[in-house]
Design a protein around this motif. Structure first.
Motif, PDB file in Angstrom:
ATOM      1  N   UNK A 291       0.771  -1.107   0.026  1.00 38.55           N
ATOM      2  CA  UNK A 291       0.026  -0.038   0.031  1.00 38.55           C
ATOM      3  C   UNK A 291       1.050   1.405   0.167  1.00 38.55           C
ATOM      4  N   UNK A 292       1.867   1.062   0.575  1.00 38.76           N
ATOM      5  CA  UNK A 292       2.960   2.527   0.720  1.00 38.76           C
ATOM      6  C   UNK A 292       3.847   2.373  -0.335  1.00 38.76           C
ATOM      7  N   UNK A 293       4.499   0.949  -0.572  1.00 39.84           N
ATOM      8  CA  UNK A 293       5.409   0.875  -1.739  1.00 39.84           C
ATOM      9  C   UNK A 293       4.876   1.275  -3.128  1.00 39.84           C
ATOM     10  N   UNK A 294       3.864   0.927  -3.641  1.00 39.90           N
ATOM     11  CA  UNK A 294       3.112   0.972  -4.846  1.00 39.90           C
ATOM     12  C   UNK A 294       2.414   2.082  -4.921  1.00 39.90           C
ATOM     13  N   UNK A 295       2.779   3.047  -5.954  1.00 41.26           N
ATOM     14  CA  UNK A 295       2.077   4.126  -6.216  1.00 41.26           C
ATOM     15  C   UNK A 295       0.556   3.924  -6.765  1.00 41.26           C
ATOM     16  N   UNK A 296      -0.401   4.695  -6.859  1.00 38.58           N
ATOM     17  CA  UNK A 296      -1.621   4.756  -7.322  1.00 38.58           C
ATOM     18  C   UNK A 296      -1.808   5.611  -8.299  1.00 38.58           C
ATOM     19  N   UNK A 297      -2.231   5.184  -9.514  1.00 36.79           N
ATOM     20  CA  UNK A 297      -2.901   6.028 -10.667  1.00 36.79           C
ATOM     21  C   UNK A 297      -4.108   6.934 -10.298  1.00 36.79           C
ATOM     22  N   UNK A 298      -4.470   6.516  -9.202  1.00 40.24           N
ATOM     23  CA  UNK A 298      -5.687   7.345  -9.065  1.00 40.24           C
ATOM     24  C   UNK A 298      -5.427   8.580  -8.306  1.00 40.24           C
ATOM     25  N   UNK A 299      -3.948   8.675  -7.953  1.00 42.55           N
ATOM     26  CA  UNK A 299      -3.443   9.951  -7.346  1.00 42.55           C
ATOM     27  C   UNK A 299      -3.047  10.845  -8.397  1.00 42.55           C
ATOM     28  N   UNK A 300      -3.789  12.013  -8.441  1.00 46.20           N
ATOM     29  CA  UNK A 300      -3.372  12.805  -9.617  1.00 46.20           C
ATOM     30  C   UNK A 300      -1.845  13.297  -9.840  1.00 46.20           C
ATOM     31  N   UNK A 301      -1.198  13.102  -8.802  1.00 43.04           N
ATOM     32  CA  UNK A 301       0.230  13.633  -9.055  1.00 43.04           C
ATOM     33  C   UNK A 301       1.206  12.339  -8.853  1.00 43.04           C
ATOM     34  N   UNK A 302       0.761  11.232  -9.126  1.00 44.71           N
ATOM     35  CA  UNK A 302       1.531   9.811  -9.175  1.00 44.71           C
ATOM     36  C   UNK A 302       2.808   9.914  -9.897  1.00 44.71           C
ATOM     37  N   UNK A 303       2.747  10.533 -11.163  1.00 42.67           N
ATOM     38  CA  UNK A 303       3.901  10.435 -12.014  1.00 42.67           C
ATOM     39  C   UNK A 303       5.067  11.731 -11.590  1.00 42.67           C
ATOM     40  N   UNK A 304       4.664  12.361 -10.634  1.00 43.51           N
ATOM     41  CA  UNK A 304       5.606  13.322  -9.767  1.00 43.51           C
ATOM     42  C   UNK A 304       5.592  13.174  -8.569  1.00 43.51           C
ATOM     43  N   UNK A 305       5.901  12.147  -7.956  1.00 38.88           N
ATOM     44  CA  UNK A 305       5.799  12.187  -6.544  1.00 38.88           C
ATOM     45  C   UNK A 305       6.511  12.890  -5.457  1.00 38.88           C
ATOM     46  N   UNK A 306       5.931  13.385  -4.526  1.00 39.55           N
ATOM     47  CA  UNK A 306       6.474  14.390  -3.575  1.00 39.55           C
ATOM     48  C   UNK A 306       5.875  14.280  -2.324  1.00 39.55           C
TER      49      UNK A 306
END
Length: 565
Positions: free
Chosen positions: A523-538
């Motif tokens: 849950x913490x290790x894998x990003x979610x593409x439902x998060x609008x900023x997944x491709x620029x993690x910060x």
């Protein structure tokens, strides 16, 4: 009378010819092997996939695609699909050759039939080579160039058995030396037998040191200064099998590998590296009870000097890796019960990122974060312990490598940085049919991973694969803002069932069904593409993750038909 004379002349001619021909050679040739036809199916049982809901991508346009279901490895380090399931079928063939020149000398090797490289047909796939169904159709089109994976000579000398060439490196339970999967040796070795006691020594007269910028192979400044085993000892007698293995390697990296002025070379990095590693194992099997145990260690010491990179010009790095395994069980009639426990050390984060201090894995390289896009998941390491855990875990280990460790040579996952527990029961329904069921549980033991560590990267293979990296901002190796350490260490649990059926002499059918519920670590290790900023993690968008979400279970099936000869 005339007839008898003709026969006498014919017999005399045959005797003369036989006396003039050299005696026939005493060499013998034997071959065995197996043809394998294999089908695999994987599915994520629901819409809550590893990287977000199906067909959802709220990242920047063109950053990736909406392939959110991750169905593991085999044939590719990762397979991402647009739906929720995937399947593939392939074949390959293994041929073990044994040429006995005379009773004292043998030449052995493994000839492998796999596949051509589908993109570059000028060469074959030299590792993890399988021919995928209908990839090269037509009887005029070859599907494999064929490969010699191993080739070595052994000779019985008065002092012991001499071995030369590339051969499997097998020791203990396979926790670190599993030659059946990938680990090999090309040392010059001599093994002497003293009844049940065997003592072996080995060394490399010339082996590349893998240091950058040197001329490969030929430059002696790039050779390992020392590389030898000292010694390997095993004792096998009745139900008891024990052994110890010790290895020592030393190599040097100097400024002579660069074309520089004397003033510049004075500040170039130099390094002296020492590796000391080995293992101790014990096996016991009296037909009713069995116990397998092994302890392995890997210690690395780097003495560096670089005035440009290190304050004061010098630094000492340590890498320490340890692993221990115990497997025990009982056999009663047609029933066999096995229990497994194994602990393998992992990475440690210092100052928010992985530093080379008291951490490491038994892979080829230290995993050191230097950027936000580094890909650490795929190790082209000769070390592989998949076979030890495969009887207990088809999905978590074999297909996914516990989420962080895939061997790019075998394209299978293996175990590192984990505490694992396994249980399995086999029952022989008939002499030719065995059925089994297993349970597997795994937890992380290190804290070397940050939020958003796993992320689909479209740059890995053009369509996307899962990359592993430490998210954040790095400047000259010093982090200024990095993702926090994952707070949950649970990797999940798995239940498997299957059968091994010998339909005919030389024809076997193996089938495995697996169900895995991923743990909260993902849950913490894998990003979610439902998060609008997944491709620029910060830090402002949870490093591309949604920690409170659910990840649906994985179902998998493997069907294997094997023709043995």
């Amino acid at each position: 009378m005339h007839f008898n004379r003709v026969w006498l002349i014919a017999i005399a001619l045959l005797m003369g010819i036989s006396m003039s021909v050299a005696p026939a050679s005493a060499w013998e040739f034997r071959m065995d092997g197996s043809y394998v036809w294999q089908y695999e199916y994987r599915s994520q049982l629901g819409n809550s996939q590893f990287f977000g809901p199906e067909d959802v991508d709220l990242g920047a346009i063109g950053a990736s695609n909406s392939m959110n279901a991750w169905v593991g490895g085999q044939g590719s380090p990762d397979i991402l699909v647009a739906g929720s399931d995937a399947s593939w079928q392939f074949m390959y063939m293994i041929n073990n050759m044994d040429l006995r020149i005379n009773p004292a000398i043998r030449v052995r090797g493994l000839y492998y039939i796999g596949a051509w490289e589908p993109v570059d047909l000028a060469r074959g796939i030299t590792a993890a080579s399988w021919y995928y169904n209908y990839n090269m159709p037509g009887v005029q089109r070859s599907f494999s160039p064929g490969y010699w994976n191993t080739l070595w000579l052994t000779a019985q000398l008065p002092w012991g058995t001499l071995a030369l060439g590339k051969r499997p490196s097998i020791f203990g339970t396979g926790l670190a030396w599993n030659g059946a999967e990938n680990r090999s040796s090309e040392s010059v070795s001599l093994v002497a037998d003293y009844g049940p006691l065997r003592i072996g020594i080995g060394f490399y007269p010339a082996r590349e040191g893998n240091e950058s910028y040197y001329n490969r192979f030929a430059d002696k400044n790039n050779l390992r200064v020392y590389d030898f085993s000292m010694p390997t000892i095993t004792y096998r007698n009745g139900p008891v099998d024990i052994g110890v293995l010790l290895n020592y390697v030393r190599r040097h990296r100097g400024p002579d590998r660069f074309i520089r002025t004397a003033a510049v070379k004075a500040n170039e990095e130099t390094r002296d590296r020492e590796d000391f590693y080995g293992g101790i194992y014990m096996k016991y099997n009296n037909g009713r009870f069995f116990l397998n145990s092994e302890f392995d260690w890997y210690d690395r010491l780097d003495r560096r000097r670089d005035a440009n990179a290190f304050p004061g010009g010098a630094i000492t790095d340590y890498v320490q890796d340890y692993r221990i395994l115990t497997e025990l069980g009982v056999m009663a009639g047609p029933t066999k019960i096995s229990l497994l426990g194994a602990w393998l050390s992992g990475n440690d984060r210092r100052a928010g990122y992985t530093a080379n201090i008291n951490q490491g894995t038994i892979v080829n390289a230290i995993q050191t974060a230097t950027s936000n896009t580094s890909n650490f998941r795929y190790q082209s390491a000769t070390t592989s312990n998949t076979g030890v855990f495969r009887p207990y875990s088809y999905l978590m280990v074999y297909a996914y490598g516990l989420g962080a460790y895939m061997n790019s040579d075998t394209v299978n996952g293996y175990v590192a940085d984990a505490m694992t527990y396994g249980a399995r029961m086999d029952y022989a329904v008939a002499a030719n049919l065995n059925v089994y069921g297993s349970f597997f549980w795994a937890d992380r033991v290190g804290n070397g991973y940050g939020w958003g560590y796993l992320l689909p990267d479209p740059n890995i293979n053009g369509t996307g694969a899962v990359g592993g990296a430490y998210r954040g901002t790095f400047a000259a190796g010093v982090p200024t803002a990095v993702a926090p350490t994952i707070p949950d260490n649970n990797l999940g649990w798995e239940v498997d069932a299957g059968f091994d059926w010998k339909l005919l002499e030389g024809l076997l059918v193996n089938c495995t069904f697996g169900y895995w519920q991923p743990g909260q670590w993902f849950n913490y290790a894998a990003i979610s593409k439902a998060n609008p900023g997944w491709n620029t993690p910060n830090a402002g968008n949870n490093w591309g993750t949604i920690p409170g979400r659910n990840i649906d279970p994985i179902f998998g099936m493997e069907l294997k038909v094997v023709g043995e000869f």
